[in-house]
Design a protein around this motif. Sequence first.
Motif, PDB file in Angstrom:
ATOM      1  N   MET A 347      12.092   2.463  -0.791  1.00  0.00           N
ATOM      2  CA  MET A 347      12.163   0.878  -1.186  1.00  0.00           C
ATOM      3  C   MET A 347      13.483   0.300  -0.553  1.00  0.00           C
ATOM      4  N   HIS A 348      14.423   1.319  -0.789  1.00  0.00           N
ATOM      5  CA  HIS A 348      15.678   0.859  -0.652  1.00  0.00           C
ATOM      6  C   HIS A 348      16.115   0.570   0.930  1.00  0.00           C
ATOM      7  N   ASP A 349      15.403   1.344   1.747  1.00  0.00           N
ATOM      8  CA  ASP A 349      15.551   1.122   3.188  1.00  0.00           C
ATOM      9  C   ASP A 349      14.596  -0.033   3.591  1.00  0.00           C
ATOM     10  N   ASN A 353      15.775  -3.708   5.292  1.00  0.00           N
ATOM     11  CA  ASN A 353      15.110  -4.186   6.454  1.00  0.00           C
ATOM     12  C   ASN A 353      14.313  -5.339   6.505  1.00  0.00           C
ATOM     13  N   GLY A 354      14.642  -6.026   5.267  1.00  0.00           N
ATOM     14  CA  GLY A 354      14.182  -7.515   5.114  1.00  0.00           C
ATOM     15  C   GLY A 354      12.822  -7.396   4.209  1.00  0.00           C
ATOM     16  N   LEU A 355      12.256  -6.282   3.802  1.00  0.00           N
ATOM     17  CA  LEU A 355      10.862  -6.469   3.427  1.00  0.00           C
ATOM     18  C   LEU A 355      10.821  -6.180   1.857  1.00  0.00           C
ATOM     19  N   SER A 356       9.951  -7.026   1.067  1.00  0.00           N
ATOM     20  CA  SER A 356       9.993  -6.637  -0.302  1.00  0.00           C
ATOM     21  C   SER A 356       9.138  -5.795  -0.984  1.00  0.00           C
ATOM     22  N   CYS A 357       9.484  -5.111  -1.909  1.00  0.00           N
ATOM     23  CA  CYS A 357       9.007  -3.917  -2.461  1.00  0.00           C
ATOM     24  C   CYS A 357       8.908  -4.167  -4.139  1.00  0.00           C
ATOM     25  N   ASP A 358       7.840  -3.296  -4.755  1.00  0.00           N
ATOM     26  CA  ASP A 358       7.842  -3.165  -6.187  1.00  0.00           C
ATOM     27  C   ASP A 358       7.175  -1.763  -6.340  1.00  0.00           C
ATOM     28  N   ILE A 359       7.371  -1.001  -7.689  1.00  0.00           N
ATOM     29  CA  ILE A 359       6.973   0.143  -7.935  1.00  0.00           C
ATOM     30  C   ILE A 359       6.566   0.157  -9.328  1.00  0.00           C
ATOM     31  N   ASN A 360       5.761   1.089  -9.845  1.00  0.00           N
ATOM     32  CA  ASN A 360       5.439   1.203 -11.141  1.00  0.00           C
ATOM     33  C   ASN A 360       6.470   1.872 -11.953  1.00  0.00           C
ATOM     34  N   TYR A 361       7.279   1.459 -12.679  1.00  0.00           N
ATOM     35  CA  TYR A 361       8.214   2.155 -13.408  1.00  0.00           C
ATOM     36  C   TYR A 361       7.564   3.040 -14.822  1.00  0.00           C
ATOM     37  N   ASP A 362       6.318   2.960 -14.911  1.00  0.00           N
ATOM     38  CA  ASP A 362       5.909   3.539 -16.066  1.00  0.00           C
ATOM     39  C   ASP A 362       4.747   4.433 -15.522  1.00  0.00           C
ATOM     40  N   ILE A 363       4.412   5.678 -16.120  1.00  0.00           N
ATOM     41  CA  ILE A 363       3.307   6.284 -15.617  1.00  0.00           C
ATOM     42  C   ILE A 363       2.038   5.303 -16.005  1.00  0.00           C
ATOM     43  N   ALA A 364       0.944   5.336 -14.918  1.00  0.00           N
ATOM     44  CA  ALA A 364      -0.376   4.550 -15.381  1.00  0.00           C
ATOM     45  C   ALA A 364      -1.360   5.077 -14.434  1.00  0.00           C
ATOM     46  N   SER A 365      -2.637   4.772 -14.758  1.00  0.00           N
ATOM     47  CA  SER A 365      -3.854   5.342 -13.899  1.00  0.00           C
ATOM     48  C   SER A 365      -3.565   4.575 -12.578  1.00  0.00           C
TER      49      SER A 365
END
Length: 428
Positions: A347-349, A353-365
Amino acid sequence: MNYTAPRGTRDILPTESAVWQWIENQTIELCQKYGFHEIRTPIFEQTDLFQRAVGEATDIVSKEMYTFSDRGERSLTLRPEGTASIVRAYLQHQLAATEKISRLLYRGPMFRYERPQAGRYRQFYQLGFEILGAASALVDAEIISMGIDLLAKLGITDLTVSINSVGCDVCRPVIREQLRGFLQESLPQLCDDCRYRFEKNPLRILDCKNKTCQNYFSGLPSSTKILCQSCGEHFSSLITYLDLLKVNYAVDDFLVRGLDYYTKTVFEIRSNQLGAQNAICGGGRYDNLVHELGGQPTPAFGFAIGMDRLYMVLEQLNHIPTIKTDIIDFYFMTMGEKERQWACKIMHDLRNNGLSCDINYDIASIKTLFRDAERKKALFAIIIGEDELDKQAISVKNMKTREQYNIHAENMIIELIKLRKEINQVPI
Ligand code: AMP
């Protein structure tokens, strides 16, 4: 205890704020073609500045200013408008010495203690434009036309453009006397405000919204017919230029505006989409203000757009654009801590490089994560589970077509950027 924003103020939440940024960017792009540069001045100034510039007898100064003493007993006022501060800065930094004509753009909140209603706030936002150092009526016409072009660029074309001339030190007294003479007999029938203005600031009577008073104004001789030679020539030159620029305007003899510094041209642009508070832009020429605030006589022209009202019009017209911040490029679905650590580096890379990212911070199905990715309008989902970690290859899913790819750690960033570029979705 429950707190709410003070009466007459409001929060501009992220979805609206993104549209404001778009409006501001469109504005800056257009007005750079006219040579404007941005200036940022303090939100508060010495109270005297506004008293002097805007005028003691105006509603703004007499009823609407947020004035306070600071701990050093100085009287300060939250700016009710932008022009006074711009002229103060123009003089303080001797901008006239560096350039013959200064074209300045400003934006930010203004404060007036007005009765709040739809489109009228106590803290509202303006985008303003000032040109100092040019007397030609071409400036007036060019800038009025720029305002119209800007609104058109934003998708607003159903407008009424009104122009008038309030004269200068030579002919304004004649206009005032003509008005006083005309209204003298009806004075007892007019409202308290009009009677006060009759003494203090007769031109402002024409701004009265009271229907009974307005009945007494009909038949008033046009002020543009009794302008002095210089103001008359300026006004007809303005009309020539507006016609050349194909501006669709109407001369409105009743247009006087609420600030005393105006000379010659005044104008207003109203949206036919809004209700009572339908003015989106207003301004005019102020050839005496620089001198009144201690500088050399310097002709000037300016206007401001009300951002709050502009947004309201866009909403009414259903012209709110889709903004890039409404979508994300990659949504990472990680199944454990190790996977998340790997995702964190990717994600950092990508972001760099100008792209947007998101992630799940918690465990989920995985089902919940896909729902989340859809809600966030992700273009791609990147799945990183144990299997992916072992093979050092991520699974990427196009959220729209549902196509799936496996991308190996080697060249991963380049591959992901390529994938994103292939999607023909370029929101603003
Ligand atoms: P003015 O500074 O009075 O010439 O106003 C210029 C523009 O600012 C107007 O045309 C409105 O769009 C906007 N404006 C002025 N006062 C308010 C207010 N109280 N609330 C919202 N917008 C305002």
